[in-house]
Design a protein around this motif. Structure first.
Motif, PDB file in Angstrom:
ATOM      1  N   ASP A   3      52.286  42.730  75.045  1.00  0.00           N
ATOM      2  CA  ASP A   3      52.862  43.442  76.181  1.00  0.00           C
ATOM      3  C   ASP A   3      52.880  44.950  75.950  1.00  0.00           C
ATOM      4  OD1 ASP A   3      53.233  41.059  77.546  1.00  0.00           O
ATOM      5  OD2 ASP A   3      55.396  40.962  77.172  1.00  0.00           O
ATOM      6  N   ALA A   4      53.225  45.362  74.732  1.00  0.00           N
ATOM      7  CA  ALA A   4      53.233  46.795  74.416  1.00  0.00           C
ATOM      8  C   ALA A   4      51.816  47.362  74.500  1.00  0.00           C
ATOM      9  CB  ALA A   4      53.826  47.025  73.033  1.00  0.00           C
ATOM     10  N   LEU A   5      50.843  46.638  73.963  1.00  0.00           N
ATOM     11  CA  LEU A   5      49.450  47.107  74.031  1.00  0.00           C
ATOM     12  C   LEU A   5      48.961  47.185  75.471  1.00  0.00           C
ATOM     13  CD1 LEU A   5      47.948  45.153  71.010  1.00  0.00           C
ATOM     14  CD2 LEU A   5      48.240  47.643  71.178  1.00  0.00           C
ATOM     15  N   ASN A   6      49.417  46.279  76.305  1.00  0.00           N
ATOM     16  CA  ASN A   6      49.029  46.322  77.721  1.00  0.00           C
ATOM     17  C   ASN A   6      49.575  47.552  78.437  1.00  0.00           C
ATOM     18  OD1 ASN A   6      47.350  44.067  77.879  1.00  0.00           O
ATOM     19  ND2 ASN A   6      49.067  42.675  78.243  1.00  0.00           N
ATOM     20  N   ALA A   7      50.633  48.151  77.892  1.00  0.00           N
ATOM     21  CA  ALA A   7      51.193  49.376  78.471  1.00  0.00           C
ATOM     22  C   ALA A   7      50.501  50.632  77.943  1.00  0.00           C
ATOM     23  CB  ALA A   7      52.695  49.454  78.174  1.00  0.00           C
ATOM     24  N   TRP A  50      56.016  51.805  67.736  1.00  0.00           N
ATOM     25  CA  TRP A  50      54.869  52.670  67.440  1.00  0.00           C
ATOM     26  C   TRP A  50      53.816  52.608  68.535  1.00  0.00           C
ATOM     27  CZ3 TRP A  50      54.566  50.782  61.718  1.00  0.00           C
ATOM     28  CH2 TRP A  50      55.478  51.518  60.945  1.00  0.00           C
ATOM     29  N   ILE A  51      53.619  51.442  69.122  1.00  0.00           N
ATOM     30  CA  ILE A  51      52.673  51.331  70.241  1.00  0.00           C
ATOM     31  C   ILE A  51      53.193  52.142  71.428  1.00  0.00           C
ATOM     32  CG2 ILE A  51      51.601  49.766  71.912  1.00  0.00           C
ATOM     33  CD1 ILE A  51      51.715  47.603  69.621  1.00  0.00           C
ATOM     34  N   HIS A  52      54.483  52.067  71.682  1.00  0.00           N
ATOM     35  CA  HIS A  52      55.070  52.874  72.761  1.00  0.00           C
ATOM     36  C   HIS A  52      54.871  54.365  72.488  1.00  0.00           C
ATOM     37  CE1 HIS A  52      58.114  49.510  74.020  1.00  0.00           C
ATOM     38  NE2 HIS A  52      56.856  49.158  74.191  1.00  0.00           N
TER      39      HIS A  52
END
Length: 146
Positions: free
Chosen positions: A88-92, A61-63
């Motif tokens: 890591d996903a939030l950093n993207a 969902w973050i992606h």
């Protein structure tokens, strides 16, 4: 075009209002969605609320939010303290991120006082009950220019 804010909720938040009401209160995730939708409507935003007990689903969902959302409000539940994958996903994600916790995690067990998500979040709201989500929506509206 209306900007959308994704509100992502982690493990056990589907039991909000039922699980440990002395800590988390009696309001449900449906109540959270109603309150956030009202704030979003006042500011010309749309809201998409999602909940999963699965770390990988939250990462997916973050992606997806990278293409769909102007900002993310996230209550990762227990993943707050354990998930480098969520960090890591939030950093993207290029938009603003706000972290919300219903309880005051700083007054609880020591393991709850560390948050991987806080390393990415522009702000953290903790201990205001479910009202913290509406507070986060107000702040998010400012951050995304609504």
């Amino acid at each position: 075009m209306t900007k959308t804010v994704h509100i992502l909720n982690g493990p056990n938040l589907n039991l909000l209002g039922q699980r440990q009401p002395e800590i988390y209160g009696h309001e449900t995730l449906a109540d959270v969605e109603t309150a956030c939708a009202a704030v979003a409507a006042e500011r010309g935003l749309a809201v998409k609320l999602l909940q999963s007990n699965w770390e990988g689903q939250i990462v997916d969902w973050i992606h997806a939010a990278r293409q769909e959302a102007a900002g993310i409000i996230i209550n990762p539940g227990a993943l707050t303290h354990t998930s480098v994958a969520v960090l890591d996903a939030l950093n993207a994600f290029e938009g603003p991120v706000l972290e919300v916790h219903v309880s005051n995690v700083h007054r609880r067990e020591s393991f709850r006082q560390h948050s991987y998500v806080s390393l990415r979040a522009e702000g953290v709201i903790a201990g205001f009950g479910v009202e913290g989500y509406a507070l986060a929506m107000r702040r998010m509206a400012t951050l995304v220019g609504a």
